[in-house]
Design a protein around this motif. Structure first.
Motif, PDB file in Angstrom:
ATOM      1  N   GLU A 163      59.907  11.379  40.476  1.00 17.82           N
ATOM      2  CA  GLU A 163      59.017  12.318  39.789  1.00 17.82           C
ATOM      3  C   GLU A 163      58.774  13.561  40.642  1.00 17.82           C
ATOM      4  O   GLU A 163      58.724  14.682  40.120  1.00 17.82           O
ATOM      5  N   GLN A 170      61.875  15.715  40.438  1.00 23.96           N
ATOM      6  CA  GLN A 170      61.961  16.377  39.137  1.00 23.96           C
ATOM      7  C   GLN A 170      61.067  17.617  39.093  1.00 23.96           C
ATOM      8  O   GLN A 170      61.493  18.696  38.664  1.00 23.96           O
ATOM      9  N   GLU A 171      59.820  17.474  39.536  1.00 25.32           N
ATOM     10  CA  GLU A 171      58.891  18.606  39.525  1.00 25.32           C
ATOM     11  C   GLU A 171      59.351  19.709  40.481  1.00 25.32           C
ATOM     12  O   GLU A 171      59.237  20.902  40.175  1.00 25.32           O
ATOM     13  N   GLY A 179      62.441  20.355  41.338  1.00 25.17           N
ATOM     14  CA  GLY A 179      63.601  21.004  40.720  1.00 25.17           C
ATOM     15  C   GLY A 179      63.197  22.005  39.648  1.00 25.17           C
ATOM     16  O   GLY A 179      63.740  23.116  39.577  1.00 25.17           O
ATOM     17  N   LEU A 180      62.238  21.624  38.795  1.00 25.76           N
ATOM     18  CA  LEU A 180      61.780  22.541  37.746  1.00 25.76           C
ATOM     19  C   LEU A 180      61.118  23.777  38.345  1.00 25.76           C
ATOM     20  O   LEU A 180      61.318  24.898  37.859  1.00 25.76           O
ATOM     21  N   THR A 181      60.344  23.579  39.401  1.00 18.77           N
ATOM     22  CA  THR A 181      59.699  24.724  40.055  1.00 18.77           C
ATOM     23  C   THR A 181      60.737  25.619  40.725  1.00 18.77           C
ATOM     24  O   THR A 181      60.623  26.844  40.696  1.00 18.77           O
ATOM     25  N   HIS A 182      61.758  25.000  41.333  1.00 23.44           N
ATOM     26  CA  HIS A 182      62.836  25.782  41.958  1.00 23.44           C
ATOM     27  C   HIS A 182      63.528  26.653  40.910  1.00 23.44           C
ATOM     28  O   HIS A 182      63.855  27.829  41.161  1.00 23.44           O
ATOM     29  N   LEU A 183      63.741  26.100  39.718  1.00 24.46           N
ATOM     30  CA  LEU A 183      64.369  26.866  38.641  1.00 24.46           C
ATOM     31  C   LEU A 183      63.517  28.078  38.264  1.00 24.46           C
ATOM     32  O   LEU A 183      64.036  29.183  38.064  1.00 24.46           O
ATOM     33  N   LYS A 184      62.199  27.888  38.182  1.00 22.11           N
ATOM     34  CA  LYS A 184      61.301  29.005  37.852  1.00 22.11           C
ATOM     35  C   LYS A 184      61.328  30.077  38.937  1.00 22.11           C
ATOM     36  O   LYS A 184      61.311  31.272  38.646  1.00 22.11           O
ATOM     37  N   GLN A 209      52.555  29.779  41.544  1.00 23.32           N
ATOM     38  CA  GLN A 209      53.601  28.865  41.080  1.00 23.32           C
ATOM     39  C   GLN A 209      53.738  27.670  42.017  1.00 23.32           C
ATOM     40  O   GLN A 209      53.842  26.517  41.582  1.00 23.32           O
ATOM     41  N   LEU A 253      52.800  23.561  41.587  1.00 21.70           N
ATOM     42  CA  LEU A 253      53.666  22.437  41.948  1.00 21.70           C
ATOM     43  C   LEU A 253      52.867  21.358  42.668  1.00 21.70           C
ATOM     44  O   LEU A 253      53.003  20.167  42.363  1.00 21.70           O
ATOM     45  N   ARG A 260      50.793  19.413  40.225  1.00 22.86           N
ATOM     46  CA  ARG A 260      51.589  18.475  39.415  1.00 22.86           C
ATOM     47  C   ARG A 260      52.035  17.268  40.245  1.00 22.86           C
ATOM     48  O   ARG A 260      52.125  16.147  39.725  1.00 22.86           O
TER      49      ARG A 260
END
Length: 342
Positions: A303, A306-307, A309-314, A324, A328, A331
């Protein structure tokens, strides 16, 4: 009347005469010259060693991450196959610079047409580094050139992503996929160089070199040489100063606070890293590196990743504020609390 000519150029110092390789980059100074010196990917290197003994080298594509020895392996193969004729029978191009169709039509085609005296069963070799940077037009022209001059010339392509090489070229080549080097392999090479260069170092300094390299031998040697030249002593503090990366112990402390649900302490560390001037990409990159070795349950670790990775994408898409990164942390704390309740 005799005149004495006095040179205006200073005489070379005795140290420069004694050690002409002092300023040579270590990535070149310690570049392997034989197959047995290459670190990692032993199975694939042994296949190329068979090619060198048989003398019948096919067209090859070597793909893999940076700094794992792709170009070095090809050069070792060419050196064994061609020996003294290597200077005249090898053309090495960096396709990230010479990437257009004109390069294929002019440089590559003209070299393929040249007549060079070689031992029986040997071929000229054209090495294309960063071949995945070539345009589609250049690759189509290269495909035709490979067909026409197959009796005299062999092609060796090195790339990071083989998917960017068109299918017709892939089908004409033997494909070798290199893996990222293991940490112990990088560490062994670093220790060997430290002994040869008599470098003052600590164990945590060598661990820091391995951590920053992430399986990239070229990066490891550059970081080691930069630290030695800058500070004269290799310890973790000096390495992370040279590499300009957040210290992993700080990042680990921050993530462990998230795992225990302590958002306040986690945010204090994040704010401290932000005030030190680290780029959001560097911070999130180190958070990901450290998260893989956290001593938490596998479910929670997944988990977290996953979080992250999503933050890295943003962040890559431009949303790279402190807010930002703080989101993270929130979350991650929420994921940890849910994991405790289940």
């Amino acid at each position: 009347m005799d005149c004495e000519v006095i040179s205006s150029e200073p005489a070379p110092s005795s140290s420069a005469v004694k050690n002409p390789n002092k300023n040579v980059p270590w990535i070149e100074k310690y570049r392997p010259q034989k197959f047995e010196d290459i670190v990692g990917n032993e199975d694939l290197v042994s296949r190329l060693e068979v090619f060198s003994k048989q003398g019948n080298m096919p067209n090859i594509i070597i793909s893999g991450p940076p700094g794992v020895g792709k170009t070095t392996t090809i050069l070792c193969l060419a050196r064994i196959l061609l020996g003294a004729a290597m200077k005249d029978a090898v053309l090495e191009l960096n396709a990230s610079n010479d990437r257009g169709i004109d390069t294929v039509r002019n440089k590559i085609k003209m070299f393929a047409q040249q007549k060079v005296t070689l031992p029986p069963g040997r071929h000229k070799i054209i090495i294309l580094d960063e071949a995945d940077s070539m345009t589609d037009g250049a690759q189509q022209a290269l495909r035709r050139t490979m067909e026409i001059y197959s009796s005299t010339t062999r092609f060796a392509l090195a790339c990071n992503n083989s998917e960017k090489i068109i299918e017709p070229i892939q089908s004409r080549c033997a494909m070798l996929r290199y893996e990222k080097l293991k940490d112990f392999q990088v560490l062994a090479k670093i220790i060997e160089i430290c002994k040869k260069e008599t470098i003052s170092h600590t164990d945590d300094g060598l661990e820091a070199i391995v951590f920053t390299a992430q399986g990239d031998m070229r990066q490891a040697l550059n970081n080691l040489q930069s630290t030695v030249n800058g500070f004269g002593h290799v310890n973790s503090e000096n390495v992370f100063k040279v590499c300009d990366e957040p210290h992993p112990l700080l990042v680990k402390d921050m993530l462990m606070n998230c795992a225990s649900g302590n958002i306040n302490k986690a945010y204090q560390i994040m704010a401290h890293l932000w005030k030190l001037g680290y780029a959001p990409e560097d911070i999130i990159g180190n958070i990901f590196k450290v998260s893989k070795s956290l001593e938490i349950s596998d479910k929670l670790k997944l988990e977290f990743i996953q979080e992250i990775g999503l933050t890295h994408l943003k962040i890559v898409n431009g949303v790279n504020s402190l807010l930002q990164l703080s989101g993270l942390l929130a979350r991650l704390c929420m994921a940890a609390s849910k994991s405790e309740n289940t």
